[in-house]
Motif scaffolding. Structure first.
Motif, mmCIF file in Angstrom:
data_model
loop_
_atom_site.group_PDB
_atom_site.id
_atom_site.type_symbol
_atom_site.label_atom_id
_atom_site.label_comp_id
_atom_site.label_asym_id
_atom_site.label_seq_id
_atom_site.Cartn_x
_atom_site.Cartn_y
_atom_site.Cartn_z
ATOM 1 N N SER A 1 -2.174 -5.893 3.010
ATOM 2 C CA SER A 1 -2.486 -4.247 2.862
ATOM 3 C C SER A 1 -1.462 -3.573 3.594
ATOM 4 N N ASN A 2 -1.257 -2.103 3.186
ATOM 5 C CA ASN A 2 -0.200 -1.690 3.958
ATOM 6 C C ASN A 2 -0.709 -0.875 5.203
ATOM 7 N N GLY A 3 -2.154 -0.877 5.379
ATOM 8 C CA GLY A 3 -2.709 -0.388 6.623
ATOM 9 C C GLY A 3 -2.587 -1.238 7.850
ATOM 10 N N ASP A 4 -2.796 -2.569 7.218
ATOM 11 C CA ASP A 4 -2.681 -3.884 8.274
ATOM 12 C C ASP A 4 -1.275 -3.648 8.645
ATOM 13 N N MET A 5 -0.083 -3.629 7.733
ATOM 14 C CA MET A 5 1.292 -3.762 7.977
ATOM 15 C C MET A 5 1.390 -2.796 9.130
#
Length: 317
Positions: A59-63
């Motif tokens: 996911s983009n948030g984790d990235m």
């Protein structure tokens, strides 16, 4: 007489030294390699020998959080919008929390995969079968994002950096709540994919952002969907009755298509034309990278956008 005392002492010292060396040689790897553990949002305990270097995020948030902590990725989520993080642009795309590209994930050989508690729980055996650990989190509030930051900080052994990021987010929230007075702004938050539209509830991340920004979520008392408890079915009669000042549309992808489809549905019901948001052309498409997904540390940007939006509405009135 002295020599008789010294000899046994020397023998005793030699025996103790030998025992000590033997004990040292028999220390288990778990005791000698400095292992540490973290507990993820799914209450899994994951143990590391050292801070992982080969990380894949779904996911983009984790990235975003990993890079904000000074880490890097060998695999990143497949996305249609432009990346803010320059270093991530050349990283292999491995699918998303909704659908993992196992071939590409296998190719990048991660030590750790970052996934979602609900969507990727079923993938735990598969990921472990590839020889990787999987850390599961999710974010339905700003507090959840802060917990993610702290968890990944523990994982990367960057607790100080994580604490600084959390402090920045906390300060932004406090700053907004101390100066905003938008309770009179009624808002309908729509999360959609082409042909499917739901109202975001206060227990969703976007709903929490709206609450922090000080606006009123008109769907607060809508019945939550069983499959998606952070969302509700859009009831046209209740929306018209609540008369939102703003309709904010979010989508994970194909945002323009989602907005066009929603507008066409509205046009089929004449009652929508009487809503303030429609009469004042206050139907806004929110950026997908900030609202269609967990924005990670960029949650501060999402909050600023909402505050600015509602301030401009006050100026116009």
């Amino acid at each position: 007489m002295i020599s008789r005392v010294i000899l046994p002492l020397i023998t005793l010292i030699a025996l103790l030294t030998a025992c000590s060396e033997s004990a040292a040689n028999n220390i288990t790897p778990a005791a000698s390699e400095g292992l540490y553990s973290i507990d993820d949002f799914a209450e899994q305990t994951i143990t590391f020998q050292q801070a992982p270097e080969r990380i894949a995020a779904l996911s983009n948030g984790d990235m975003d959080i990993i890079y904000a902590l000074g880490g890097s990725l060998v695999g990143r989520p497949t996305t249609s919008f432009d990346l803010v993080i320059e270093e991530a642009k050349e990283v292999e795309q491995i699918g998303s929390t909704h659908e993992i590209d196992l071939e590409k994930l296998t190719y990048v050989q991660p030590d750790v995969v970052l996934g979602h508690t609900q969507m990727n729980a079923k993938d735990v055996p598969t990921i472990q079968g590839l020889g990787a650990q999987i850390v599961l989190t999710d974010a339905q509030s700003v507090d959840d994002i802060k917990e993610q930051v702290l968890l990944f900080g523990q994982m990367l052994q960057k607790e100080d950096e994580a604490s600084q990021i959390v402090e920045t987010i906390t300060h932004k929230v406090s700053e907004i709540q101390s100066v905003t007075h938008n309770e009179s702004v009624n808002v309908l938050l729509v999360y959609g994919a082409p042909g499917t539209y739901m109202a975001a509830l206060p227990n969703s991340l976007s709903g929490d952002l709206l609450d922090i920004a000080g606006a009123n979520n008109i769907a607060s008392d809508f019945d939550r969907l069983e499959a998606y408890p952070q969302y509700a079915q859009i009831n046209t009669e209740r929306v018209v009755e609540a008369n939102p000042d703003y309709i904010l549309i979010m989508s994970h992808g194909n945002s323009d298509e989602v907005k066009d489809g929603f507008l066409k549905e509205m046009e089929q019901n004449a009652a929508w034309s009487e809503i303030n948001a429609v009469k004042n052309n206050h139907i806004e498409l929110l950026p997908s990278d900030l609202f269609g997904t967990n924005p990670g540390t960029r949650v501060t940007e999402a909050l600023d956008l909402l505050v600015t939006l509602f301030e401009s509405a006050s100026d116009d009135s």
